[in-house]
Design an enzyme around this catalytic site. Structure first.
Site, PDB file in Angstrom:
ATOM      1  CD  GLU A 224      88.181  29.617  65.586  1.00 29.87           C
ATOM      2  OE1 GLU A 224      88.958  29.879  64.647  1.00 29.87           O
ATOM      3  OE2 GLU A 224      87.368  28.683  65.543  1.00 29.87           O
ATOM      4  CB  CYS A 258      93.172  36.242  62.500  1.00 25.94           C
ATOM      5  SG  CYS A 258      91.549  35.758  61.886  1.00 25.94           S
TER       6      CYS A 258
END
Ligand code: NAD
Length: 535
Positions: A224, A258
């Site tokens: 991720e 993010c």
């Protein structure tokens, strides 16, 4: 545990790591973690652990990253608790075997089945910015899948790492679940162990180290990774909506998200209106500014403060809004910068902070070209404009996920699979996807003894058996040499008798509608040919 009892950060002794890993592996191989009842009990205990330690987690998130209480509950504590409720409610269903689809009759006699099996012992490595969610989220999925887990929280959020260690040690089975705290040396020691899967959240640079190390032992990984997410505002967008929603994307966690938009491309015609709305909205969100507000987080540490400050120092862009900083508090105000070209460091490097670069563009085509040049596989994409424009953007720029008319709303749906593509990562999790992420779909058949004479055609000697086996196994194509579909008898039958539907269900639904319309019509005419119960 009260907030005052958060222990000072302590790294786990490196020489204790192999024994910890062994314990978790032994527990898995002893079949301890597999039964549904065990998984449910561990998940339910984890729920109460998070609940009991909620105050401590709020305090630790405050200490680590200045996270507002509102955000700690919404994006960390309740987030994980809700995930556990969703997973525990659905787990039994997810664990059930699945039959293979579209089977020939002879194959169905073998009961082709997909069993959902846990991968084994999992290493979870977390990032700092959501210090609860990013560590416990994958752990929830791994427990649900029947795995044992070693979690390595980010040492950059040290207070929360200590609270999480306490929760795991107090509430979960210590033979199957462990937390190792520390930084690079401890993570390196963990990576030297053999795992059944590594689940990593963090930067692409470290992701590369993890993937290389995993490749040495053919260990599967979920990565991720980070952003460089483009936002698009076309001349047909509503500038007020775009301003409110994109500001939310930059203000939450002080932009240390993010999925946060890294740069915003705005069609020239609408740029002045958008800037005006950014100013108005900021005043509405923070009437007294962000510094004195309880609702704005801080940059996690001095290193990241200096990194973001350097970006602002080096940009060739013009600061339009904000720009205030205070190193003593790691405070950086939401700062809007108008940059002149796509090579500006605020566009091509991940900001991971409260800076919003604006890039004026002539048209959508230029914006699409720029997005594909800067980073062809971002984690998220945000498009504001007409339906045709946002569809074009969605079609021509790929990304891990996308929110139309918003900043990363897709990422805040806890049951929607979340993950990157290409350089922004591989694999996904959350809700059912978390279960799948740690599950091996094992294909199994059982061939009954009485079928021996039916299947003996497969054995040598082959002489004379080929026509027979081809008759049994060969599929007739439904396409010609030009690649066009050939519509067979079945199609025309369902087309005529199914009123153009392409499935039995569709045909039934259409006939029901036709019947209802006919009955309604006759009723309206007072037609006595209807049976009495329909009149
Ligand atoms: P990071 O890569 O610095 O650290 C992540 C983890 O890796 C930490 O647990 C750390 O201890 C470990 N680590 C660091 N250096 C290592 C090394 N040399 N060897 C082995 N392990 C090492 O990331 P970060 O600064 O915590 O997080 C920010 C980055 O993470 C950003 O790029 C952001 O976009 C990304 N991120 C992605 C997601 C996502 O879900 N896709 C979520 C949050 C953050």
């Amino acid at each position: 545990m009260g907030p005052s009892k958060i222990s000072p950060f302590e790294a786990t002794p490196i020489d204790s790591i192999p024994a910890t890993v062994n314990l978790c592996k032994t527990s898995f191989h002893a079949q301890t973690t597999k039964p549904l009842s065990y998984r449910l009990t561990q998940l339910r205990k984890l729920y109460w652990g998070i609940d009991d330690y909620a105050d401590a987690l709020v305090e630790s998130c405050k200490q680590d990253i200045g996270k507002p209480v509102f955000e700690s509950f919404i994006s960390e504590i309740d987030w994980c608790k809700n995930d556990i409720v969703f997973v525990t409610k659905n787990l039994e269903k997810w664990m059930k075997d699945e039959a293979a689809p579209d089977m020939a009759f002879t194959n169905s006699l073998l009961k082709p089945t997909i069993r959902k099996e846990p991968l084994g012992t999992i290493l979870v490595i977390g990032a700092y910015n959501f210090p609860v969610q990013l560590q416990l989220g994958p752990v929830i999925g791994a427990i649900a899948a029947g795995c044992s887990v070693v979690l390595k929280p980010s040492e950059v959020s040290p207070a929360t790492a200590m609270v999480i260690k306490k929760i795991v040690e107090e509430y979960l089975d210590p033979n199957s679940f462990a937390v190792v705290n520390g930084g690079v040396p401890e993570t390196t020691a963990l990576l030297n162990e053999k795992w059944d899967k590594i689940f990593y959240t963090g930067s692409a640079q470290v992701g590369t180290i993890i993937a290389k190390k995993a490749a040495e032992t053919l260990t599967p990984v979920t990565l991720e990774l980070g952003g460089l997410n483009p936002a698009f505002i076309t001349k047909n967008a509503d500038p007020r909506l775009a301003a409110r929603r994109l500001l939310w994307g930059k203000l939450l966690n002080a932009g240390q998200v993010c999925m946060s938009e890294n740069y915003v491309m705005v069609e020239k015609e609408i740029l002045p209106a958008f800037i005006e709305q950014l100013k108005i909205t900021l005043k509405e969100f923070f009437p007294n500014g962000q510094k004195s507000s309880e609702d704005f987080a801080r940059i996690v540490n001095k290193r990241h403060f200096q990194r973001i400050k350097k970006m602002l120092d080096e940009t060739s862009g013009e600061i339009l809004i904000g720009g205030e900083m205070d190193e003593s508090q790691n405070f950086i105000e939401l700062t809007v910068v108008q940059v002149q070209d796509e090579n500006d460091s605020t566009v091509v490097d991940e900001i991971f902070g409260p800076i919003m670069p604006l890039l004026a563009v002539d048209n959508i085509e230029t914006a699409i070209r720029t997005a594909n040049k800067v980073h062809s596989t971002p984690l998220g994409l945000y498009a504001f404009g007409s339906k045709a424009e946002t569809n074009k953007i969605l079609n021509e720029v790929t990304s891990g996920g996308a929110s139309i008319n918003d900043a990363y709303y897709h990422g805040s749906i806890p049951t929607l699979a979340f993950g990157g593509v290409g350089n922004s990562g591989q694999g996904a999790y959350r809700g059912k996807a978390s279960f799948d992420s740690f599950t091996h779909r094992r294909s199994v058949t059982t061939t009954p003894g009485w079928m021996e004479s039916m299947i003996s055609v497969r054995y040598p000697p082959y002489a004379g058996k080929l026509p027979q086996i081809r008759r049994l196994t060969q599929q007739k194509p439904n396409f010609d040499r030009q690649g066009k579909e050939i519509k067979g008898v079945g199609y025309w039958f369902s087309f005529v008798f199914g009123l153009g539907a392409n499935s039995l269900k569709g045909a039934i639904a259409r006939w029901v509608v036709v019947a209802l319309v006919a009955v309604g019509f006759k009723k309206a005419q007072g037609n006595s040919s209807l049976p009495p119960w329909l009149r």
